[in-house]
Design an enzyme around this catalytic site. Sequence first.
Site, PDB file in Angstrom:
ATOM      1  N   ARG A 186       0.864  -1.346  -0.070  1.00 56.36           N
ATOM      2  CA  ARG A 186       0.173   0.085   0.028  1.00 56.36           C
ATOM      3  C   ARG A 186       0.864   1.142  -0.177  1.00 56.36           C
ATOM      4  O   ARG A 186       1.473   1.704   1.191  1.00 56.36           O
ATOM      5  CB  ARG A 186      -0.895   0.040   1.232  1.00 56.36           C
ATOM      6  CG  ARG A 186      -1.977   1.026   1.320  1.00 56.36           C
ATOM      7  CD  ARG A 186      -2.765   0.942   2.456  1.00 56.36           C
ATOM      8  NE  ARG A 186      -3.727   2.176   2.717  1.00 56.36           N
ATOM      9  CZ  ARG A 186      -3.471   3.202   3.159  1.00 56.36           C
ATOM     10  NH1 ARG A 186      -2.361   3.306   3.653  1.00 56.36           N
ATOM     11  NH2 ARG A 186      -4.525   4.019   3.175  1.00 56.36           N
ATOM     12  N   LYS A 201      -3.968   6.462   8.285  1.00 55.78           N
ATOM     13  CA  LYS A 201      -5.068   6.498   7.033  1.00 55.78           C
ATOM     14  C   LYS A 201      -5.539   8.078   7.199  1.00 55.78           C
ATOM     15  O   LYS A 201      -6.555   8.058   8.131  1.00 55.78           O
ATOM     16  CB  LYS A 201      -6.051   5.578   6.928  1.00 55.78           C
ATOM     17  CG  LYS A 201      -6.976   5.444   5.651  1.00 55.78           C
ATOM     18  CD  LYS A 201      -7.757   4.284   5.513  1.00 55.78           C
ATOM     19  CE  LYS A 201      -9.089   4.590   4.700  1.00 55.78           C
ATOM     20  NZ  LYS A 201      -8.770   4.283   3.346  1.00 55.78           N
ATOM     21  N   SER A 224     -12.964  -3.273   1.510  1.00 58.02           N
ATOM     22  CA  SER A 224     -13.393  -2.639   2.644  1.00 58.02           C
ATOM     23  C   SER A 224     -14.773  -2.210   2.693  1.00 58.02           C
ATOM     24  O   SER A 224     -15.604  -1.580   1.805  1.00 58.02           O
ATOM     25  CB  SER A 224     -12.354  -1.450   2.945  1.00 58.02           C
ATOM     26  OG  SER A 224     -11.271  -1.704   2.941  1.00 58.02           O
TER      27      SER A 224
HETATM   28  N1  3NM Z   1      -7.631   1.205   6.153  1.00 55.76           N
HETATM   29  P1  3NM Z   1      -2.978   0.983  11.632  1.00 55.76           P
HETATM   30  S1  3NM Z   1      -7.782   1.925   8.588  1.00 55.76           S
HETATM   31  C1  3NM Z   1      -5.186   1.102   5.821  1.00 55.76           C
HETATM   32  O1  3NM Z   1     -10.483   1.604   8.095  1.00 55.76           O
HETATM   33  C2  3NM Z   1      -6.450   1.422   6.524  1.00 55.76           C
HETATM   34  O2  3NM Z   1     -10.245   0.978   6.079  1.00 55.76           O
HETATM   35  C3  3NM Z   1      -8.427   1.379   7.133  1.00 55.76           C
HETATM   36  O3  3NM Z   1      -3.083   1.370  10.043  1.00 55.76           O
HETATM   37  C4  3NM Z   1      -9.939   1.279   7.103  1.00 55.76           C
HETATM   38  O4  3NM Z   1      -2.893  -0.284  12.003  1.00 55.76           O
HETATM   39  C5  3NM Z   1      -6.067   1.609   7.852  1.00 55.76           C
HETATM   40  O5  3NM Z   1      -1.746   1.753  11.940  1.00 55.76           O
HETATM   41  C6  3NM Z   1      -4.868   1.793   8.648  1.00 55.76           C
HETATM   42  O6  3NM Z   1      -3.977   1.653  12.270  1.00 55.76           O
HETATM   43  C7  3NM Z   1      -4.425   0.938   9.684  1.00 55.76           C
END
Ligand code: 3NM
Length: 216
Positions: free
Chosen positions: A40, A140, A111
């Site tokens: 990503r 994000k 998602s």
């Molecule tokens: N997608 P971390 S949250 C890439 O909610 C991504 O769809 C998300 O990173 C969604 O583990 C997210 O550092 C980031 O919180 C996740």
Amino acid sequence: MKRDNLQLYFIMGTSNVLIQKPLNVLEKALQSGITMFQFREKGPNTLTGQAYENFAQECQKLCQQYNVPFIVNDDVELAVKLGADGVHIGQEDLPVSMVREKIGSMILGVSVHSQAELQTALQYGADYVGIGPIFATSSKKDAKPPSGTKFLQQVRIQYPELPIVAIGGLNCSNAHTVFKAGADGIAVISAICESEDISNTISTLKSFSILDKKIK
Ligand code: 3NM
């Protein structure tokens, strides 16, 4: 794909890794037992052009060495070009139906945040769904507000066999809550990228899954 592949799903791009080399972090994570990887490359100062493609290919090569599925975020063209194992898309990306058409039988992850999104994903043959952000995340920038585990729990009851991965703000202190709510696995960026002991972090995160509990 098998539901077990989702147990510990590591997501990474160059902007997520500040001190170490991204490929070193990925290799350490693979050695330590991640079960799926998503490329990503988003956020500030990301790679572009040939450098972007080369980096993706190096990540793919490492994943192949460890027999871990290599999934590309959003970029369907790159996934097809490299012969990736799959693609993950959000709701802002191409429609699920179009992506399925382009990637054939590759793994397709989507998602979802609502029943309507879930139904569309299932209708067009998503192999797994991602639900989040469960908790607040700083990885994000355009993430929705944290949802907690309610929707995840509902989807699990509705579809007992659906592969589900939880995402967003998951770490060693809270990952148990999503496994309890019915997730097959957790997807993480910062828990691994910012860990001072990747091997220990990964074994702790995996220990909350029923897969590891069965072995013990
Ligand atoms: N997608 P971390 S949250 C890439 O909610 C991504 O769809 C998300 O990173 C969604 O583990 C997210 O550092 C980031 O919180 C996740």
